[in-house]
Structures are given as C-alpha cells and as structure tokens.
Motif scaffolding. Structure first.
Motif, PDB file in Angstrom:
ATOM      1  N   ALA B  13     -51.210  21.088  32.070  1.00 56.51           N
ATOM      2  CA  ALA B  13     -50.592  21.182  30.735  1.00 56.51           C
ATOM      3  C   ALA B  13     -49.161  20.127  30.644  1.00 56.51           C
ATOM      4  O   ALA B  13     -49.114  19.380  29.444  1.00 56.51           O
ATOM      5  N   ILE B  14     -48.609  20.104  31.561  1.00 55.44           N
ATOM      6  CA  ILE B  14     -47.491  19.279  31.074  1.00 55.44           C
ATOM      7  C   ILE B  14     -47.798  17.795  31.426  1.00 55.44           C
ATOM      8  O   ILE B  14     -47.194  16.810  30.635  1.00 55.44           O
ATOM      9  N   THR B  15     -48.567  17.400  32.300  1.00 51.61           N
ATOM     10  CA  THR B  15     -49.021  16.118  32.433  1.00 51.61           C
ATOM     11  C   THR B  15     -49.746  15.736  31.073  1.00 51.61           C
ATOM     12  O   THR B  15     -49.425  14.379  30.268  1.00 51.61           O
ATOM     13  N   ALA B  16     -50.641  16.545  30.425  1.00 56.18           N
ATOM     14  CA  ALA B  16     -51.183  16.194  29.219  1.00 56.18           C
ATOM     15  C   ALA B  16     -50.139  15.999  28.105  1.00 56.18           C
ATOM     16  O   ALA B  16     -50.224  15.182  27.217  1.00 56.18           O
ATOM     17  N   ALA B  17     -48.986  16.834  28.011  1.00 59.89           N
ATOM     18  CA  ALA B  17     -48.005  16.884  27.022  1.00 59.89           C
ATOM     19  C   ALA B  17     -47.574  15.490  27.085  1.00 59.89           C
ATOM     20  O   ALA B  17     -47.188  15.015  26.085  1.00 59.89           O
ATOM     21  N   TYR B  18     -47.064  15.086  28.273  1.00 60.42           N
ATOM     22  CA  TYR B  18     -46.589  13.763  28.412  1.00 60.42           C
ATOM     23  C   TYR B  18     -47.281  12.529  27.999  1.00 60.42           C
ATOM     24  O   TYR B  18     -46.990  11.749  27.135  1.00 60.42           O
ATOM     25  N   PHE B  19     -48.661  12.673  28.318  1.00 60.03           N
ATOM     26  CA  PHE B  19     -49.443  11.565  27.807  1.00 60.03           C
ATOM     27  C   PHE B  19     -49.655  11.782  26.224  1.00 60.03           C
ATOM     28  O   PHE B  19     -49.625  10.537  25.482  1.00 60.03           O
ATOM     29  N   LEU B  20     -49.575  12.883  25.702  1.00 57.24           N
ATOM     30  CA  LEU B  20     -49.756  12.962  24.259  1.00 57.24           C
ATOM     31  C   LEU B  20     -48.573  12.421  23.490  1.00 57.24           C
ATOM     32  O   LEU B  20     -48.678  11.686  22.655  1.00 57.24           O
ATOM     33  N   MET B  21     -47.299  12.721  24.033  1.00 58.88           N
ATOM     34  CA  MET B  21     -46.110  12.375  23.743  1.00 58.88           C
ATOM     35  C   MET B  21     -46.089  10.678  23.846  1.00 58.88           C
ATOM     36  O   MET B  21     -45.672  10.158  22.709  1.00 58.88           O
ATOM     37  N   ALA B  22     -46.517   9.926  24.854  1.00 57.57           N
ATOM     38  CA  ALA B  22     -46.851   8.714  24.937  1.00 57.57           C
ATOM     39  C   ALA B  22     -47.615   8.093  23.847  1.00 57.57           C
ATOM     40  O   ALA B  22     -47.295   7.216  23.107  1.00 57.57           O
ATOM     41  N   LEU B  23     -48.845   8.764  23.421  1.00 58.14           N
ATOM     42  CA  LEU B  23     -49.990   8.308  22.436  1.00 58.14           C
ATOM     43  C   LEU B  23     -49.143   8.413  21.013  1.00 58.14           C
ATOM     44  O   LEU B  23     -49.098   7.563  20.380  1.00 58.14           O
ATOM     45  N   PHE B  24     -48.469   9.621  20.690  1.00 61.65           N
ATOM     46  CA  PHE B  24     -47.937   9.930  19.394  1.00 61.65           C
ATOM     47  C   PHE B  24     -46.507   9.439  19.321  1.00 61.65           C
ATOM     48  O   PHE B  24     -45.741  10.098  18.478  1.00 61.65           O
ATOM     49  N   ALA B  25     -45.910   8.571  20.132  1.00 58.77           N
ATOM     50  CA  ALA B  25     -44.376   8.497  20.021  1.00 58.77           C
ATOM     51  C   ALA B  25     -43.836   8.294  18.641  1.00 58.77           C
ATOM     52  O   ALA B  25     -43.002   8.725  18.260  1.00 58.77           O
ATOM     53  N   PRO B  26     -44.529   7.238  18.001  1.00 58.15           N
ATOM     54  CA  PRO B  26     -43.707   6.749  16.823  1.00 58.15           C
ATOM     55  C   PRO B  26     -44.036   7.778  15.787  1.00 58.15           C
ATOM     56  O   PRO B  26     -43.164   7.970  14.968  1.00 58.15           O
TER      57      PRO B  26
END
Lengths: 318, 272
Positions: B13-26
């Motif tokens: 869950a945490i890993t996925a959250a970080y990757f989503l954060m990276a994808l949708f940063a803007p």
C-alpha cells in the motif's frame, strides 16, 4: 606451511594485480569524456591557442598510454601531481587528510565491531524472541536511511535540541586527543550506526548458519550448556565468516566516511574528494579514487587472508 | 497468491501510494515546484503543511516533486541495471567457457572499487544530467545483478528440461528467455526490490553531495542539501526527506521479503 604459504602468496599477488587493473580503470574512467580536462578548466569560451598551451603544459598532447604510465610512475614514487584548481601538491594535501579520515574510521571501527558481534550473538541466543526482533527492526530502519540523513537526524536531535555534542566536527592539529574525540563524537556515532546494522545482520546470519550444523546438534543432544556450545563449537567455526563480515564492513566504512565527512564538515579525504569532483579537478579525483580503492581492496584481501589462516583443513594438510 | 501477510500488504500500500504520488505530482501538489510562495523557513501552517524551504518555496510541493524525480531516476536505473545484468549474467551462464571467464572477471574488477567512489570518479568528467546519472548508476549496479543472475542461471542450465530443450535443437535465445528466465524470475524480482532501494539511497546521496539532480530541480537528497543550514538553528526542514526515504525503503523491503519467502520453498528452503 607450504600450502598456506602458497595460498597467501597467490592472494597477495591477486590483490596487487587487482590494484593495477583498478588504476587503469580509474584512469580510463576519467578519459571517456569527448572534451578533455583543459576544456573543462578553461571553459567553453577558451581560444584554441590557450587550449593548446594548457594541453601541452599538462601533457595532454601525449597519447593516453604515455600519460597513464607517467601517472602510475608518479603514484608509485609518491608523486600524485598537482591540483588543477589550487596548484598545490596533492600528496601533501592528502597526507594530513588521510590521517584525519583514518582517525575517524578507527574510532568508529573500535566501537562498532565489538558491539556488532555482541549484538549478533545476543540475537542468535534469543532467536525469534523479542530481543532478536527488536534488533532486527532497528537495523532494518537504519539500513533504510542514507548515511547523510542519519547524520542530520543525530545532529538535529542530539547536537542542536539536546546540545550533548558539537554539531560540526572541525578538528585542528593543536587540539588535544580529548577535544578531538568530543568533536568527532557525532560522526563516529553515525558511522557506527550505519556499519553496525549491516555487520550485526551478517554476524547473526553467519552464526545461525553454524548453529544449524550437525555437530552443534550433537553437542546439544549430549547435554552441553548453551554457553559452552557457542564458545567451544560455534564460535571457533564462525571466526572466518565473522572476520569476513567485519572486513567487508570496514571497507563499507571507508565509503561511508566520504558522505559523513561532508555532513559534519570534517577535514578528511572524503570532503577533499567531493569538493574536487564538483570543481572537476581530475588529478585530485584520480588520486583520491585510487587511495579509496586501495584501502577497499586491502581490507578485502585481509579478510581472505584471515579466512585462509582460520581454516584448520589448510593448516594441517594430509 | 491466496494469502498475503499483513506486513506485505502495508508495504504494498505505501509503495503504491508513493508511486501514485510520483505519477500525479502536478495534480496533487498545492504549489508549483520552484514557485516562491512565502518567506524563508516558515513553520508549518494551514497554507503550507510542511512549512517553506530555504528560499520560501512550499516544502510539501518540493517533497512531492522531489519524490517524483527520485522515484523516476531510481526506477529507470533499476530497469537498466536489471536488463543489462540479467542478460549478461544469463549469457555468461549459457555460453560458459571464455565468455563466462571474461565477463565474470571484469565484473569482479568493477566490484573491487566502491560504487560511490567510482561514480564520483566518472561524474568528475561527465556532465551531470539525469540521463547520465541513470546510465552511470544503472551500469555500476548491474554488476550485482549479473552475479545473482549468473549464479541462478548456472543452476538452472544443468536441469533436465534445459537439456531437453537443447536436444530438440532450440537456439540460445529460446533457452535464455523461455527456459531460464521464467525459472529465475522469483529471486530476481526479490532482488529488484533491494536494488531499487539502493538506487533511491544512491541518487539521494549523489544529489546531497551536489553531484546528482541539479537545482532548481528537486529530489529528496537535494532538499536535504538546500535546507541543511537550518539544522543548526533548530529548523527541521531537512529531515522530511529522511521520513520519506525511510518509509519508502522499508515498505519496498517488506514486499521484497514476502516475495523472497514465497520463493524459498521452490529452492527447498525453510520458508513457507
């Protein structure tokens, strides 16, 4: 002695060969850029005449092989050349800094090695119970944070909030040993934490490996106490793996030093190297890289030598 | 797949959250990456959840964009390191003989220099850009993948089904990709987690030393470098990346541990 001696000679020869190849690799590594050092010293706007002059002055008009051997010859006779940016003799600059770095690494090793072995034994003794789990959790956390951040965490909480230790580790020659030790308290703590985690985990694994062997089970079945089993049977057989672990981590320490020195502005080799990488001062970088690599290879070689010496099968050949 | 332990779920869950954060940063970051929106080192407030940084940029936005850069570089370098290392490792195992010797000894040589030191030596003459960083980090790290891939492939290469494939006249490509790769995948995937963490730590360290991502670009190591002077005045802005890196690294570790445990049964180990 014959077999052991032969193995040792082989290992030392291999180490020297490796060092020679590494020197080639470091030299080649700094030559792969399309431009050259003269270009990066003078910048893009330099006139072709100025470039040609500097190239001739630095010997860059010679073929790479000639320059390599000139450099290698210099290194072997203790002449590391002069720094491009300051024009100072590199060997003199490095001598003092190397001593500082070794001083730092020495104290970190002195604290972390016994502590790691003790904690490793403790984790094996209480395997799968709370001391083992606690130690595992803490080491996992400290492996997951880069050295420089552990440095700043300690600096923030211990140095600034609690005020227990100075947060900048500047040392001078005129300081007494006590003052120096106080100054390097935090960097040593960081290095200890970083290496401790790796060393402890590997020690634990090495001893567990021995503890699962048949002769330990036999010792257990014939009713020996836990202490006696560890002391008489497990420990002598784990000396080689443990020494290996220690040496690997000391080698790791040498690298960790680079970053920690920058964090605490400690006047050692690491800071010197990083400074001159940003200034693109290639001769300094080559010299520092070679010294770090030599220490690293040397420690790995010692690890192999100890495991050769600790192997009873080699000491008593049939 | 029927049972996923709690620790692995949390990690995922945490890993996925970080990757989503990276994808949708803007999309999710409240301010722009390099936008100066306040004064220097403001404490956290409703407008700036983590406060502001050394020149008054919103720290939360910096952290989100920084995560994007860090995770992107680490992912790209991991992929490069795995493709290079695994293909060369399998080749060495399948070809054997002289090729194996040459590749293995060269990898031994590369590994006898500490990775960080060698990276510093190379970066002293290379322009420090993101593609250069990815290539340097990926190639230096592929040595470790090479060793693992070769070791695993040497074991698989002598098994009966590979022998059968050879006897029915399959080419090297088939042997590597259809026989060895599927069977070597599990240990490689577990190792991939470790390599990814190492890459995150590596790029953060380089940026911290000023030899990674160049300003005004943000990454977690760079944020520490920018805000480190605040530490002495008791301003903790430089410590947020520590939390980010540690949580990311630990959660990837938890997932990798689970994958590794799942696969040890294949190798006859004790895992369950």
């Amino acid at each position: 002695m014959g077999l052991v001696g032969k193995l040792l000679a082989q290992r030392i020869a291999l180490g020297l060969l490796l060092l020679f190849l590494v020197s080639i690799l470091i030299f080649v590594g700094t030559q792969i850029l399309p431009g050259d050092v003269a270009q990066s010293v003078l910048g893009q706007s330099a006139t072709p005449e100025a470039l040609a002059n500097l190239r001739a002055e630095m010997g860059l008009d010679q073929p790479a092989i000639t320059r390599y051997f000139a450099w290698l010859g210099g290194v072997l006779t203790g002449d590391l050349g002069t720094a491009l940016t300051s024009g100072q003799d590199i060997a003199t600059s490095i001598a003092g800094r190397l001593a500082n770095t070794l001083f730092l690494a020495f104290w970190a090793a002195l604290i972390s090695v016994p502590l790691a072995i003790f904690l490793g034994l403790l984790a094996v003794r209480y395997r799968d119970r709370w001391p083992d789990k606690l130690i595992s959790a803490v080491t996992l956390a400290s492996i997951s944070i880069p050295e420089f951040l552990i440095g700043y965490l300690l600096m923030y909480f211990i140095g600034v909030k609690l005020g227990w230790a100075p947060s900048v580790a500047t040392i001078y020659d005129s300081m007494s040993l006590g003052e120096k030790l106080q100054a390097i308290a935090l960097p040593v703590a960081v290095l200890t934490l970083v290496v401790l985690a790796h060393m402890m985990r590997m020690t634990r694994a090495a001893i567990l490996n021995v503890m699962q062997s048949a002769y330990v089970e036999t010792a257990e079945l014939k009713g020996l106490s836990m202490f006696k089993i560890i002391w008489r049977h497990a420990f002598p057989n784990s000396i080689a793996p443990i020494v290996n672990v220690v040496m690997l981590n000391l080698a790791y320490l040498v690298v960790g030093v680079v970053v920690v020195e920058v964090v605490f502005t400690y006047p050692g080799m690491g800071q010197y190297l990083v400074d001159h990488v940003s200034k693109r001062d290639v001769p300094v970088v080559q010299a520092c890289g070679l010294i770090f690599a030599a220490v690293y290879i040397g420690l790995n070689m010692v690890a192999d030598i100890v495991s050769i010496l600790a192997n009873p099968r080699l000491r008593h050949p049939k | 797949m029927k049972y996923i332990p709690l620790s692995a779920l949390v990690g995922l869950a945490i890993t996925a959250a970080y990757f989503l954060m990276a994808l949708f940063a803007p999309v999710i970051s409240p301010y722009g990456m390099a936008e100066v929106v306040g004064s220097v080192w403001e404490p956290s407030s409703a407008e700036h959840l983590l406060g502001t940084d050394n020149i008054g940029r919103d720290l939360l936005s910096r952290m989100i964009y920084g995560g994007r850069t860090t995770i992107f570089i680490a992912t790209a370098a991991t992929i490069l390191s795995f493709t290079t290392g695994a293909i060369l490792g399998f080749l060495a195992a399948v070809l054997g003989g002289l090729w194996d010797q040459v590749l293995s000894r060269f990898v031994d040589l590369l590994m006898s220099i500490p990775t960080l030191i060698f990276a510093l030596v190379v970066l002293s003459v290379m322009p420090v850009t993101i593609p250069v960083l990815i290539v340097v980090m990926g190639l230096l790290d592929s040595t470790r993948v090479f060793r693992l891939a070769r070791a695993v492939a040497v074991d698989i290469n002598v098994m009966d089904f590979v022998e059968a494939a050879k006897l029915r006249g399959e080419g090297r490509g088939w042997i590597i990709f259809r026989e060895i790769l599927p069977n070597a995948l599990s240990p490689l995937v577990a190792e991939m987690g470790m390599r990814f963490i190492f890459m995150v730590l590596f790029v953060s360290t380089l940026s911290f030393l000023g030899l990674g991502v160049q300003p005004p670009g943000a990454d977690w190591g760079g944020i520490v470098k920018e805000n480190k002077d605040g530490i002495v005045y008791g301003i903790g802005a430089a410590l947020y990346p520590a939390v980010a890196i540690a949580t990311l690294a630990i959660s990837v570790n938890l997932v990798a541990d689970w994958i590794l445990n799942r696969t040890t049964s294949l190798k006859g180990g004790r895992g369950g």
